[in-house]
Design an enzyme around this catalytic site. Structure first.
Site: not given
Ligand code: NDP
Length: 504
Positions: A169, A266, A300, A478
């Site tokens: 994405n 993630e 997400c 992150e």
């Protein structure tokens, strides 16, 4: 929004597709590498279904070459003065900004996301990551712990060769986020993009080398899941950072566990977006729109379970639908287009399946629910932005990650109830609360099980903010200073300043 400067550079016509083909499939040791023995990867422009580039999945020889070049380059990089590491990353940021237009066009071709988004969200966020970690490189320090005359000092040392595996994405952003933090800490990187979006990471690798990054420190290897698996199992890889789905995360984490490798995961989500009765309605509707339809819903952290207080629901839905109706679907390369296609025909079928399922489960379709017709793009994977209301907690559309533009509205009456229902999920990536009541905002967010939260907004992700999930949505963080802890490890040294004795 598109700036005048960006529009002036145009070439946004159909001819740009002809330039999508990279020189070769992989980028290793500072150069393009091809091995046509690898399985073919057709890169498809999701707006038209056309093949715009043809690449090859990595063979075992390519994988070995990439890991070996990273291993070779890493030791010296770790010993390079941190300020110099930082300067290179900041130069890479400058180059990315200068090339934002071209990189954005490529991101649009790779993903189908509209240029109106990519020009502000992708290469620029990558540049921000290089700037941010470039600035931090010199401050990755340890501590000194006095113990009388003796003392302990600690250092933050690199992990070695880090493997980044990306979802489709945000191919440029993911390649930069993982690379920037890893390189700042003195690691080398092997990055495997999703085979669906193989193009953008190659540009990131080229730019890093142009900025002065020694060869071998950032390598891109294309491939399907089997290439990812082979890299995960490679004995010379010390850390794996995956952006992907929960099932892939479980497999990768289990494989990494075999050799006790470091991991950052993630993963997916089904995040709550909670609108209280005192919220500013325009702000809440904007949050719900951005948190469900940006990038055609393929984010997400989207707030796909929109809990709206009973007293606010009718008004909220009326205003929401008015605005959703106005969303402009169309040619992703047209700067006026607001929503592009889904990533692929296969993914479109999955999302359309959920649109049908919602109706079968008894949710009320307020808008959309079908494939969208876009003139001139009949073979594109376009679907309508879709809103369901009357959704209950047990419906699959409220429990499973759809990863498309499908919003579910769930009504609630009181605070304890909505907190309990918001937390009733295996995911825990993100959450947001919309209210004018300051105390309630903090009280509710405090009790929500999610790693990344917002008050009166959704999906704002500056590089300064730690990003990641709890529960099945992930491990590690992150962005921000926090990511440095996940790309380095502490070495402690006890220094004895007196004599020592032994009991025997
Ligand atoms: P996948 O989990 O299908 O794939 C992610 C990556 O892992 C791809 O590069 C894939 O390669 C690779 N892969 C697949 N199997 C293996 C394996 N066994 N070992 C090693 N690598 C493997 O995710 P998608 O690409 O479909 O992306 C969508 C998902 O990503 C959603 O669940 C979304 O929520 C999540 N995501 C999470 C984000 C976050 O930051 N939390 C951000 C963006 C997305 P290949 O594609 O070639 O099979």
């Amino acid at each position: 929004m598109l700036s005048a400067g960006a529009a002036a550079q145009v070439p946004l016509g159909s001819d740009v597709k002809a330039r999508a083909q990279p020189q070769a499939s992989h980028y290793i040791d500072g150069a393009y590498v091809e091995d046509t023995d690898g399985r073919v990867i057709d890169c498809i422009y999701p707006a038209t279904g056309e093949v715009i580039a043809r690449l090859h999945s990595a063979t075992p020889a390519v994988i070995e070459r990439a890991v070996a070049s990273a291993r070779r380059a890493q030791g010296e990089w770790e010993r390079t003065v941190p300020a110099e590491r930082g300067r290179i990353l900041r130069r890479a940021a400058d180059i990315m900004r200068e090339r934002n237009h071209d990189l954005s066009v490529l991101e649009t071709l790779d993903t189908g996301k509209p240029y109106q988004e990519t020009i502000v969200a992708d290469a620029l966020s990558g540049a921000e990551a290089f700037e941010f970690y470039g600035g931090l490189a010199s401050s990755i320090n340890g501590e000194c712990i006095p113990l009388g005359e003796s003392f302990v000092y600690t250092k933050r040392v690199a992990l070695g060769v880090c493997l980044g595996i990306g979802a489709w994405n945000y191919p440029t952003q993911i390649a930069c986020y993982k690379g920037a933090a890893a390189l700042a800490c003195g690691n080398a990187v092997v990055f495997k993009p999703s085979e669906v979006t193989p193009l953008c990471a190659l540009q990131v690798a080229e730019i890093l080398v142009e900025a002065g990054l020694p060869k071998g420190l950032y390598n891109v290897v294309q491939g399907y899941g089997d290439v990812g698996s082979a890299l995960v199992a490679h004995p010379d890889i010390e850390k794996i950072s995956l952006t992907g789905s929960v099932p892939t995360g479980a497999r990768v984490m289990a494989a990494a566990g075999e050799d006790i490798k470091h991991v950052t995961m993630e993963l997916g989500g089904k995040s709550p977006l909670i609108v209280f009765e005192d919220a500013d309605i325009e702000t809440a509707v904007s949050g719900a729109i951005l948190g469900n339809f940006y990038s055609t819903g393929q984010i997400c952290s989207n707030g796909t379970r929109v809990f709206v207080h009973r007293d606010m629901r009718a008004e909220f839905e009326a205003r929401l639908i008015e605005r959703v109706r106005a969303i402009r679907l169309g040619d992703p390369l047209d700067p006026e287009t607001q929503m592009g296609p889904l990533i692929s025909a296969a993914h479109m079928d999955k999302v359309l399946g959920y649109m049908q399922l919602g109706q079968q489960e008894g949710a009320r379709l307020l808008y959309g629910g079908e494939r969208a017709e876009v003139e001139g793009f009949e073979d594109g994977s376009f679907v309508q932005p879709t809103v369901f209301t009357g959704v209950s907690d047990d419906m699959r559309i409220a429990r499973e990650e759809i990863f498309g533009p499908v919003m579910s509205i769930l009504e609630f009456e009181d605070e304890d109830e909505v907190i309990r229902r918001a937390n009733d999920t295996g995911f825990g990536l993100a959450a947001s609360v919309f209210t004018r009541d300051l105390q309630r905002a903090h009280r509710v967010i405090d009790r929500i099980q999610a790693g990344t939260c917002w008050i009166n907004t959704h999906n704002v992700m500056p590089v300064e903010m730690p990003f990641g999930g709890v529960k099945k949505s992930g491990v590690g963080r992150e962005n921000s200073r926090a990511a440095l802890d996940h790309y380095s490890q502490i070495k402690s040294v006890y220094v004895e300043m007196g004599g020592i004795d032994a009991p025997y």
